[in-house]
Write a protein that holds these residues in place. Sequence first.
Motif, PDB file in Angstrom:
ATOM      1  N   GLY A   1       0.687  -1.130   0.051  1.00 50.37           N
ATOM      2  CA  GLY A   1       0.057  -0.018  -0.066  1.00 50.37           C
ATOM      3  C   GLY A   1       0.882   1.291   0.118  1.00 50.37           C
ATOM      4  O   GLY A   1       0.229   2.299   0.039  1.00 50.37           O
ATOM      5  N   GLU A   2       2.189   1.131   0.044  1.00 56.95           N
ATOM      6  CA  GLU A   2       3.040   2.390   0.124  1.00 56.95           C
ATOM      7  C   GLU A   2       3.756   2.490  -1.225  1.00 56.95           C
ATOM      8  O   GLU A   2       3.880   1.508  -2.066  1.00 56.95           O
ATOM      9  N   LEU A   3       4.106   3.704  -1.709  1.00 57.56           N
ATOM     10  CA  LEU A   3       4.627   4.080  -3.023  1.00 57.56           C
ATOM     11  C   LEU A   3       5.867   4.921  -2.759  1.00 57.56           C
ATOM     12  O   LEU A   3       5.734   5.821  -1.831  1.00 57.56           O
ATOM     13  N   PHE A   4       6.715   5.194  -3.946  1.00 56.21           N
ATOM     14  CA  PHE A   4       7.625   5.993  -3.823  1.00 56.21           C
ATOM     15  C   PHE A   4       8.127   6.097  -5.350  1.00 56.21           C
ATOM     16  O   PHE A   4       8.059   5.318  -6.168  1.00 56.21           O
ATOM     17  N   VAL A   5       8.565   7.586  -5.515  1.00 57.14           N
ATOM     18  CA  VAL A   5       8.837   7.888  -6.825  1.00 57.14           C
ATOM     19  C   VAL A   5      10.301   8.141  -6.693  1.00 57.14           C
ATOM     20  O   VAL A   5      10.693   9.101  -5.850  1.00 57.14           O
ATOM     21  N   VAL A   6      11.046   7.416  -7.630  1.00 58.90           N
ATOM     22  CA  VAL A   6      12.394   7.577  -7.729  1.00 58.90           C
ATOM     23  C   VAL A   6      12.638   8.949  -8.745  1.00 58.90           C
ATOM     24  O   VAL A   6      12.165   8.495  -9.868  1.00 58.90           O
ATOM     25  N   PRO A   7      13.278  10.011  -8.348  1.00 59.56           N
ATOM     26  CA  PRO A   7      13.354  10.837  -9.489  1.00 59.56           C
ATOM     27  C   PRO A   7      14.271  10.758 -10.489  1.00 59.56           C
ATOM     28  O   PRO A   7      15.228   9.931 -10.378  1.00 59.56           O
ATOM     29  N   ARG A   8      13.934  11.350 -11.612  1.00 59.59           N
ATOM     30  CA  ARG A   8      14.933  11.135 -12.897  1.00 59.59           C
ATOM     31  C   ARG A   8      16.338  11.362 -12.519  1.00 59.59           C
ATOM     32  O   ARG A   8      16.337  12.375 -11.902  1.00 59.59           O
ATOM     33  N   GLY A   9      16.805  10.586 -13.159  1.00 58.99           N
ATOM     34  CA  GLY A   9      18.215  10.637 -12.869  1.00 58.99           C
ATOM     35  C   GLY A   9      19.194  10.049 -11.620  1.00 58.99           C
ATOM     36  O   GLY A   9      20.186  10.097 -11.359  1.00 58.99           O
ATOM     37  N   VAL A  10      17.974   9.643 -10.720  1.00 56.63           N
ATOM     38  CA  VAL A  10      18.754   9.146  -9.341  1.00 56.63           C
ATOM     39  C   VAL A  10      19.063   7.631  -9.482  1.00 56.63           C
ATOM     40  O   VAL A  10      18.091   6.921  -9.870  1.00 56.63           O
ATOM     41  N   GLU A  11      20.317   7.316  -9.288  1.00 63.36           N
ATOM     42  CA  GLU A  11      20.432   5.742  -9.274  1.00 63.36           C
ATOM     43  C   GLU A  11      20.013   5.052  -8.214  1.00 63.36           C
ATOM     44  O   GLU A  11      19.865   5.747  -6.847  1.00 63.36           O
ATOM     45  N   HIS A  12      19.699   3.944  -8.275  1.00 63.44           N
ATOM     46  CA  HIS A  12      18.504   2.958  -7.514  1.00 63.44           C
ATOM     47  C   HIS A  12      18.974   1.789  -7.811  1.00 63.44           C
ATOM     48  O   HIS A  12      19.214   1.345  -9.016  1.00 63.44           O
ATOM     49  N   CYS A  13      18.560   0.723  -6.812  1.00 66.19           N
ATOM     50  CA  CYS A  13      18.602  -0.850  -6.835  1.00 66.19           C
ATOM     51  C   CYS A  13      17.480  -1.182  -6.274  1.00 66.19           C
ATOM     52  O   CYS A  13      17.726  -1.334  -4.893  1.00 66.19           O
ATOM     53  N   PRO A  14      16.450  -1.743  -6.769  1.00 64.44           N
ATOM     54  CA  PRO A  14      15.398  -2.554  -5.858  1.00 64.44           C
ATOM     55  C   PRO A  14      16.045  -3.891  -5.409  1.00 64.44           C
ATOM     56  O   PRO A  14      16.454  -4.512  -5.979  1.00 64.44           O
ATOM     57  N   VAL A  15      15.156  -4.116  -4.147  1.00 61.08           N
ATOM     58  CA  VAL A  15      15.644  -5.336  -3.416  1.00 61.08           C
ATOM     59  C   VAL A  15      14.625  -5.834  -2.717  1.00 61.08           C
ATOM     60  O   VAL A  15      13.891  -5.030  -2.108  1.00 61.08           O
ATOM     61  N   ALA A  16      14.358  -6.970  -2.876  1.00 61.37           N
ATOM     62  CA  ALA A  16      13.204  -7.658  -2.241  1.00 61.37           C
ATOM     63  C   ALA A  16      13.691  -9.304  -1.526  1.00 61.37           C
ATOM     64  O   ALA A  16      14.048  -9.730  -2.316  1.00 61.37           O
ATOM     65  N   ASP A  17      13.427  -9.172  -0.232  1.00 63.26           N
ATOM     66  CA  ASP A  17      13.974 -10.568   0.386  1.00 63.26           C
ATOM     67  C   ASP A  17      13.164 -11.504   0.479  1.00 63.26           C
ATOM     68  O   ASP A  17      13.755 -12.478   0.303  1.00 63.26           O
ATOM     69  N   GLU A  18      11.781 -11.085   0.153  1.00 61.40           N
ATOM     70  CA  GLU A  18      10.853 -12.078  -0.094  1.00 61.40           C
ATOM     71  C   GLU A  18      10.106 -11.777  -1.586  1.00 61.40           C
ATOM     72  O   GLU A  18      10.337 -10.766  -1.920  1.00 61.40           O
ATOM     73  N   GLU A  19       9.516 -12.819  -1.916  1.00 57.48           N
ATOM     74  CA  GLU A  19       8.676 -12.378  -2.959  1.00 57.48           C
ATOM     75  C   GLU A  19       7.724 -11.354  -3.016  1.00 57.48           C
ATOM     76  O   GLU A  19       6.981 -11.106  -2.005  1.00 57.48           O
ATOM     77  N   THR A  20       7.826 -10.252  -3.742  1.00 58.19           N
ATOM     78  CA  THR A  20       7.022  -8.933  -3.542  1.00 58.19           C
ATOM     79  C   THR A  20       6.493  -8.567  -5.051  1.00 58.19           C
ATOM     80  O   THR A  20       6.864  -8.875  -6.016  1.00 58.19           O
ATOM     81  N   ALA A  21       5.182  -8.233  -4.957  1.00 61.92           N
ATOM     82  CA  ALA A  21       4.435  -7.777  -6.123  1.00 61.92           C
ATOM     83  C   ALA A  21       4.417  -6.286  -5.967  1.00 61.92           C
ATOM     84  O   ALA A  21       3.992  -5.757  -5.150  1.00 61.92           O
ATOM     85  N   ILE A  22       4.635  -5.799  -7.308  1.00 67.54           N
ATOM     86  CA  ILE A  22       4.648  -4.223  -7.417  1.00 67.54           C
ATOM     87  C   ILE A  22       4.041  -3.725  -8.645  1.00 67.54           C
ATOM     88  O   ILE A  22       3.729  -4.563  -9.577  1.00 67.54           O
ATOM     89  N   MET A  23       3.675  -2.431  -8.427  1.00 61.20           N
ATOM     90  CA  MET A  23       2.927  -1.945  -9.823  1.00 61.20           C
ATOM     91  C   MET A  23       3.958  -0.703 -10.156  1.00 61.20           C
ATOM     92  O   MET A  23       4.344   0.021  -9.359  1.00 61.20           O
ATOM     93  N   LEU A  24       4.098  -0.439 -11.390  1.00 62.98           N
ATOM     94  CA  LEU A  24       5.000   0.391 -11.782  1.00 62.98           C
ATOM     95  C   LEU A  24       4.367   1.475 -12.995  1.00 62.98           C
ATOM     96  O   LEU A  24       3.329   0.914 -13.754  1.00 62.98           O
ATOM     97  N   PHE A  25       4.563   2.770 -12.776  1.00 63.79           N
ATOM     98  CA  PHE A  25       4.060   3.644 -13.860  1.00 63.79           C
ATOM     99  C   PHE A  25       5.215   4.423 -14.392  1.00 63.79           C
ATOM    100  O   PHE A  25       6.055   4.782 -13.816  1.00 63.79           O
ATOM    101  N   GLU A  26       5.254   4.272 -15.763  1.00 60.42           N
ATOM    102  CA  GLU A  26       6.380   4.874 -16.552  1.00 60.42           C
ATOM    103  C   GLU A  26       6.150   4.939 -17.842  1.00 60.42           C
ATOM    104  O   GLU A  26       5.078   4.578 -18.201  1.00 60.42           O
ATOM    105  N   PRO A  27       6.839   6.052 -18.545  1.00 61.25           N
ATOM    106  CA  PRO A  27       6.562   6.203 -20.066  1.00 61.25           C
ATOM    107  C   PRO A  27       6.728   5.196 -20.850  1.00 61.25           C
ATOM    108  O   PRO A  27       7.667   4.407 -20.442  1.00 61.25           O
TER     109      PRO A  27
END
Length: 123
Positions: A76-102
């Motif tokens: 139920g929580e979301l986060f927006v990674v700003p353009r140009g910001v280096e990031h690395c998603p990690v999930a210790d358990e199986e995780t289902a996500i939704m993404l919004f992208e161009p």
Amino acid sequence: MSESVVPVNLADKLSQFSELWSQKKVAVLNDYEVKLAKLKGEFVWHSHEDTDELFLVISGRLTIQLRDGDVVLEPGELFVVPRGVEHCPVADEETAIMLFEPAGTLNTGDAGGPMTRPPETIS
């Protein structure tokens, strides 16, 4: 009028696939794609120079590593990674996500490599 008058059932869509780190397009909003993915383990460090990236956790727990600290997302929580910001998603358990992208945004951004995959459309 919309092309479809049937709502998208996220649980149904998530039940249609088991592959990890493989984005599935479930809707289009203007020039944006709404995608689902199942994650487990660590992805690659990358950035998207031309666009922000929205992560919404449906189930499980997602850590988005940033160079200046981690962001932990619960269902139920979301986060927006700003353009140009280096990031690395990690999930210790199986995780289902939704993404919004161009449309056309590569899942690995500027990193490329063997985990780069175009989204598949599921109906």
